[in-house]
Design an enzyme around this catalytic site. Sequence first.
Site, PDB file in Angstrom:
ATOM      1  N   LYS A 160      -4.831   2.452  -1.337  1.00 10.42           N
ATOM      2  CA  LYS A 160      -5.716   2.305  -2.483  1.00 10.42           C
ATOM      3  C   LYS A 160      -7.119   2.769  -2.075  1.00 10.42           C
ATOM      4  CE  LYS A 160      -7.661  -2.363  -2.162  1.00 10.42           C
ATOM      5  NZ  LYS A 160      -9.070  -2.077  -2.415  1.00 10.42           N
ATOM      6  N   LYS A 194       2.489  -9.432   1.942  1.00 13.35           N
ATOM      7  CA  LYS A 194       2.236 -10.794   2.406  1.00 13.35           C
ATOM      8  C   LYS A 194       3.422 -11.699   2.082  1.00 13.35           C
ATOM      9  CE  LYS A 194      -2.800 -10.428   2.015  1.00 13.35           C
ATOM     10  NZ  LYS A 194      -3.067 -10.607   3.450  1.00 13.35           N
ATOM     11  N   HIS A 252      -5.000  -5.695  -6.616  1.00 18.97           N
ATOM     12  CA  HIS A 252      -4.498  -6.932  -6.019  1.00 18.97           C
ATOM     13  C   HIS A 252      -4.266  -8.045  -7.041  1.00 18.97           C
ATOM     14  CE1 HIS A 252      -5.164  -4.958  -2.337  1.00 18.97           C
ATOM     15  NE2 HIS A 252      -6.414  -5.286  -2.145  1.00 18.97           N
TER      16      HIS A 252
END
EC number: 1.1.1.49
Length: 515
Positions: A160, A194, A252
């Site tokens: 990104k 994550k 995000h």
Amino acid sequence: MGKISGSGTVAPHILVIFGASGDLAARKLIPSLWDLFEQELLPRTFGILGAGRTALSTESFRARLAEAVTKHAVRTPHDPARLTEFLQKIHYFSFDPTDSVAFADFATYVRTLDQSLHTEGNFIFYLATPPSLYETIPTQLAMHHLNREQGNFRRVVIEKPFGYNLETAQHLNASLRAHFQENQTYRIDHYLGKETVQNILVTRFANPLFEPTWNRTHIDYVEITASESLGVENRGGYYDQSGALRDMIQNHLLLLLGIIAMEAPAVVSSSRLRDEIVKVFDCLRPMGERDVMQHTVRAQYVAGKIRGVAVPGYLEESGVDPRSCTETFAALKCYIDNWRWMDVPFYLRTGKRLPTGVTEVIVHYRTLPIALFEHIERPCAREGNALVIRIQPDEGIQLKIDLKEPGAGFKTIPVSVDFQYSALTYSHLPSAYERLLLDCMNGDNTLYHRDDAVESAWRFIDPILAAWKSNKSPLLTYPAGSWGPKAADDLIKGSAPRWHHPSSTLLSDDFACRL
């Protein structure tokens, strides 16, 4: 210590890192590759080729990376021979990727290295470069036939920001499609790597405790916060052209919203999971100028204190235009117009120089229609139950409920039921880049963005950017070390007295009011 497992045997290949002399390669990519190497998840026939403008020899590049691995890897190297074995797999080629003649020399070197390492013509090209090269490098790779798959694989990984707005994202997607198939293109967002983000899916769809109540009937509102105590550090020039909305919310936070709000896929597969996230983005209620005025807040930090230490304001940061109108704080109130979530507000908030660095999702359940028991008023207690999903740090899940206070009567007190990853038998979670790099090596793009998801997210964000540019929503200020401007609390007042203020540790989160 946590270990990740591959989805199969990784084929021999060369991982080419463009921009290899930069910060991302040193802090994230190479240490993650070392961690995979230590777990014996990399193929025996494997090579890393760093490419960049910085004039370095392979030996000096390896020396740099030895220091980076020691400093940043999850698994600290203890065996010098093992570290040397890893470093021997690393090579470096210095050139300017915008120079076609130099790129031809690079292509020749890549093919020669492939033959010497016996990696069967398999390449992953990782663009750890400025966005200005996201079109140039894939085009050059195609010009030198490094994009063609003929019984082997050729993949390109792009960091990104993917575009600056909808128009530039569409242009970049079109450029990539001219040279690489969608299944060759990996748009990386490290949040998807994550463990705690992936665990949202399991929490929702593997537990009958939650899924039957995961809807507008039982959920009152949802908060998604990504706070940072740091300023822009050495990224002032980049950040001043981006801002909080582009840098964090467009990718995000919208991603977290998509995972929280998505429908259950028929099967857990790359295409089905990504289909459901795109459906959520497509159902986001568009914002007109009036909506932007009422449902968004933007602000910029001024001088203040972080944990007692004086810090400068944004306009005093290195690389920042002293007349800049770039926001360092952004908050949105948005809605998803579908059967499950109609009229449930989702509050998204991100900012720099806030009291602590935390990313978490808080799902607030509706209160009961009749309060049978007397509730003890606490300065930080919230009405109703809540599920706190801590993404980072101190990863875990906290369910907040009311129980009876010991003694006479039926007074209730807020308590929490907690799970922390640190309580498991291993002490470290695998890093996001470990997981994502291994997935790419295995050809699994489940945790990477698809072209339509990127464009759908920009389609929602663009009208907000346009309204902000025309000053339909004022640029406010907030002192460094605070939780943002008062207008942000006003934004959420329709649902709660204030935002949930996260603590640096999950167990002291909000009820204890500790930062």
